[in-house]
Scaffold this active site. Sequence first.
Site, PDB file in Angstrom:
ATOM      1  CD  GLU A   1     -88.252 -45.833  -2.346  1.00 58.01           C
ATOM      2  OE1 GLU A   1     -87.424 -46.623  -2.848  1.00 58.01           O
ATOM      3  OE2 GLU A   1     -87.952 -44.679  -1.974  1.00 58.01           O
TER       4      GLU A   1
ATOM      5  CG  ASN B   1     -86.483 -44.943  -5.686  1.00 57.11           C
ATOM      6  OD1 ASN B   1     -86.374 -46.157  -5.547  1.00 57.11           O
ATOM      7  ND2 ASN B   1     -85.450 -44.122  -5.664  1.00 57.11           N
TER       8      ASN B   1
ATOM      9  CD  GLU C   1     -90.486 -50.047  -4.387  1.00 61.13           C
ATOM     10  OE1 GLU C   1     -90.381 -51.271  -4.178  1.00 61.13           O
ATOM     11  OE2 GLU C   1     -89.607 -49.215  -4.044  1.00 61.13           O
TER      12      GLU C   1
ATOM     13  CG  ASP D   1     -90.557 -52.835  -0.899  1.00 63.10           C
ATOM     14  OD1 ASP D   1     -90.291 -53.355  -2.007  1.00 63.10           O
ATOM     15  OD2 ASP D   1     -90.162 -53.312   0.177  1.00 63.10           O
TER      16      ASP D   1
END
Length: 247
Positions: free
Chosen positions: A63, A132, A135, A67
């Site tokens: 994650e 979540n 990502e 991101d």
Amino acid sequence: MGFINKILFSKSRSHEDGIFFSDLKKILGFDPINTDYYKKAFTHRSSNKLDEKGNPINYERLEFLGDAMLGSVIAAHLFSKAPGGDEGYLTKMRSKIVSREHLNELGRDLNLAKFIESKIPLAHFGENIHGNVFEALIGAIYLDRGYLFCEKFIHTRVIIPYVDIAKLEGKVISYKSLLIEWCQKEKKHFHYDVFEDNALDGQRLYGVKLSINGKVIAKARATSKKKAEEKASQRAYFAFQEKINRK
């Protein structure tokens, strides 16, 4: 007998892997090479899995990586498509695209929750689980196929269907932040009075009274303090919309 069970188990797992590969390919738009990355992207920490070195196996590190990848691709796109935008403008536009609300929407649209491996029922998770794993999926793509495939996926699944710069300029991602900024600029005193409340079915709710210069402007109730404050802020925004938007 044990040998036969082992064969049946192996075939069962292979069948599951085949379905996972097929469903994943439809979402990605290309063949994944190492599905282990993607399985990890959908593994919740409640599964309590460890690798051979004792490190936890779950989506959280992916994650983090996803991101960063998402932010870089979006930043490059905005830099190219908004040549007149300064740093503040580009930062604000990127924040609108990668807002938690938008990421949750992307995860839901792709129905990524169906892949999640967890010991906790999905109904017990908050909305952020969708964003979540979205990502984390991007992080898995980067590790599996590299930056170009990662960039292509983001363009296909995020930029083309959702990024309209003209519309984004008018999108409000936080009414609370907007209202507070206006109050500070106009030197108005604001106060959020938060209290616990209960619905008829016994569900715990939070009530909020938003006052500006000592006068209650808006009230709201929601399942969390943050949501209640945002809802009250939105109602206050519409009450002062003309003054807030005045240049």
